[in-house]
Design a protein around this motif. Sequence first.
Motif, PDB file in Angstrom:
ATOM      1  N   LYS A 178       1.086  -1.346   0.398  1.00 61.20           N
ATOM      2  CA  LYS A 178       0.022  -0.409  -0.182  1.00 61.20           C
ATOM      3  C   LYS A 178       0.877   1.545   0.032  1.00 61.20           C
ATOM      4  N   ARG A 179       0.405   2.846  -0.362  1.00 59.22           N
ATOM      5  CA  ARG A 179       0.790   3.970  -1.135  1.00 59.22           C
ATOM      6  C   ARG A 179       1.168   4.324   0.702  1.00 59.22           C
ATOM      7  N   PRO A 180       2.777   4.365   1.129  1.00 52.47           N
ATOM      8  CA  PRO A 180       2.523   4.704   2.126  1.00 52.47           C
ATOM      9  C   PRO A 180       2.181   6.434   2.447  1.00 52.47           C
ATOM     10  N   ASN A 181       2.108   6.730   3.340  1.00 56.61           N
ATOM     11  CA  ASN A 181       1.246   8.438   3.581  1.00 56.61           C
ATOM     12  C   ASN A 181       3.202   9.083   4.090  1.00 56.61           C
ATOM     13  N   ALA A 182       2.339  10.366   3.966  1.00 58.66           N
ATOM     14  CA  ALA A 182       3.256  11.370   3.295  1.00 58.66           C
ATOM     15  C   ALA A 182       4.749  11.649   5.014  1.00 58.66           C
ATOM     16  N   LEU A 183       3.581  11.608   5.897  1.00 56.44           N
ATOM     17  CA  LEU A 183       4.462  11.484   7.468  1.00 56.44           C
ATOM     18  C   LEU A 183       5.203  10.319   7.143  1.00 56.44           C
ATOM     19  N   THR A 184       5.119   9.158   7.479  1.00 54.38           N
ATOM     20  CA  THR A 184       5.483   7.672   7.724  1.00 54.38           C
ATOM     21  C   THR A 184       6.739   7.826   6.217  1.00 54.38           C
ATOM     22  N   ALA A 185       6.896   7.708   5.566  1.00 48.19           N
ATOM     23  CA  ALA A 185       7.612   8.494   4.196  1.00 48.19           C
ATOM     24  C   ALA A 185       8.845   8.981   4.782  1.00 48.19           C
ATOM     25  N   GLY A 246      14.759   3.252   3.050  1.00 44.80           N
ATOM     26  CA  GLY A 246      14.197   4.789   2.980  1.00 44.80           C
ATOM     27  C   GLY A 246      13.979   5.553   1.727  1.00 44.80           C
ATOM     28  N   LEU A 247      14.710   4.908   0.482  1.00 48.55           N
ATOM     29  CA  LEU A 247      14.787   5.088  -0.988  1.00 48.55           C
ATOM     30  C   LEU A 247      13.573   3.544  -1.473  1.00 48.55           C
ATOM     31  N   ALA A 248      13.412   2.940  -0.846  1.00 45.04           N
ATOM     32  CA  ALA A 248      12.523   2.221  -1.493  1.00 45.04           C
ATOM     33  C   ALA A 248      10.572   2.984  -0.792  1.00 45.04           C
ATOM     34  N   MET A 249      11.046   3.169   0.604  1.00 43.23           N
ATOM     35  CA  MET A 249       9.503   3.948   0.522  1.00 43.23           C
ATOM     36  C   MET A 249       9.963   5.214  -0.273  1.00 43.23           C
ATOM     37  N   LEU A 250      10.112   5.307  -0.632  1.00 45.52           N
ATOM     38  CA  LEU A 250      10.090   6.477  -1.174  1.00 45.52           C
ATOM     39  C   LEU A 250       9.685   6.813  -2.634  1.00 45.52           C
ATOM     40  N   VAL A 251      10.192   5.739  -3.480  1.00 47.75           N
ATOM     41  CA  VAL A 251       9.214   4.957  -4.543  1.00 47.75           C
ATOM     42  C   VAL A 251       7.924   4.599  -4.129  1.00 47.75           C
ATOM     43  N   ALA A 252       8.083   4.020  -3.347  1.00 51.77           N
ATOM     44  CA  ALA A 252       6.828   3.196  -3.080  1.00 51.77           C
ATOM     45  C   ALA A 252       6.148   4.495  -2.889  1.00 51.77           C
ATOM     46  N   ARG A 253       5.888   5.474  -2.698  1.00 48.94           N
ATOM     47  CA  ARG A 253       5.159   6.592  -2.061  1.00 48.94           C
ATOM     48  C   ARG A 253       4.884   7.314  -3.586  1.00 48.94           C
ATOM     49  N   ARG A 254       5.920   7.647  -4.558  1.00 50.23           N
ATOM     50  CA  ARG A 254       6.154   7.995  -6.029  1.00 50.23           C
ATOM     51  C   ARG A 254       5.137   7.155  -6.901  1.00 50.23           C
ATOM     52  N   THR A 255       5.550   6.011  -6.814  1.00 42.71           N
ATOM     53  CA  THR A 255       4.489   5.027  -7.614  1.00 42.71           C
ATOM     54  C   THR A 255       3.618   4.668  -7.338  1.00 42.71           C
ATOM     55  N   LEU A 256       3.202   4.123  -6.369  1.00 43.77           N
ATOM     56  CA  LEU A 256       1.711   3.574  -6.018  1.00 43.77           C
ATOM     57  C   LEU A 256       0.567   4.627  -5.931  1.00 43.77           C
ATOM     58  N   PRO A 257      -0.526   4.156  -6.305  1.00 40.36           N
ATOM     59  CA  PRO A 257      -1.440   4.806  -6.682  1.00 40.36           C
ATOM     60  C   PRO A 257      -2.105   5.210  -5.199  1.00 40.36           C
ATOM     61  N   GLU A 258      -2.652   6.344  -4.154  1.00 41.09           N
ATOM     62  CA  GLU A 258      -3.616   6.517  -3.876  1.00 41.09           C
ATOM     63  C   GLU A 258      -4.438   5.045  -3.250  1.00 41.09           C
TER      64      GLU A 258
END
Length: 259
Positions: A178-185, A246-258
Motif C-alpha cells: 500500500k502507498r505509505p502516507n507522507a508523514l511515515t515516508a 528509505g529509498l524504497a519507501m520513497l519509490v513506493a510513495r511516488r509510484t503506488l496509487p492513492e
Amino acid sequence: MKSSVLAGYIIFFFLALLPGWAVHTAAPQSRVGWFGAVVFFAFIVLFAVLSTRAHPGSDRKPGPFAQRYGGYLSVFIFATLFFGELLAIALTYGEPGQGFIGQIGSILSALGSYLFPVVAKYANSIQPPLSDRSIFRAQSIITCFIFAGLISSILIFIYYVAMPKNEMIERLNAGGRKRPNALTAVACILFAILTSLSAYFGIDEFQTKTEHCWLNAACYTAGDDLTLFWAAVGKIVMMFFFPLGGLAMLVARRTLPEN
C-alpha cells in the motif's frame, strides 16, 4: 520455490555460519551466540519468504528486466559478500605489514581511514589507546565489511534505477503493498539518513556507555574477532541498507496509487 533458489538460500546460510568457527580468536560463548543468531535470522527470512509466496499473485513471473538481470545481481552480490567475508576472516590471522594478508590489511586500514571517518577514529578516539595490532585488526576488518556493503548497495541501487517504471509498478502492485502516507515516508527517510550519517562518522560510538558492546567502540575492539564482526555487520546495515529502505519507501510513495 525453485530448487536453484532453495540451493542459494542453503549456501548463503552455511556461509553466514562460516565466521563462527573460522575466525582466529573467539570465546566459546561468542561462537555459540553467532551460530544461534544466524539460525534465528534464517528462520525469520524463511518465514518472510513463505509468507510472500503465500500471498495472492506471488506466483506471477518476474518481468523481462528482472528475468534478464536479476540472476546476475544475485550472483554479484553473493560473490561480493563472500569475498569480503573470506578476506575479513583472513585478516583475523594477519599482522600489520607482515606477509600478503598483512600488506592487504595495511592498505585497507589506510584507505578506510581516508574515506570513512569512523575508521580513522579507531586510531585516535579510543581511551586508553589501542595497540598497533588492535588498530590494524579493527580498521582493516571494518573497512573490508564496509566496502562489501557499499559495492552491494551500489549494485542494488543501479538495478532498481535501471528497471523500467512499468515493471517497477507491476512488481509493487503484485506484492500487495500500500502507498505509505507522507508523514511515515518522511519519518522513515529522515531516520535512515541520520542513522547512516551516525554510522559513517561514528557519532556516539566512541563516547557511549551503552551496555550493548557492538555499539561501543572501546568494547568491541577489545573483544574477540566475532564481537568485531558483529559491529561491522551493524555498520553495513546502518550505513547502506537503512538508506536503501528509505529509498524504497520513497519509490513506493511516488509510484503506488492513492489507497
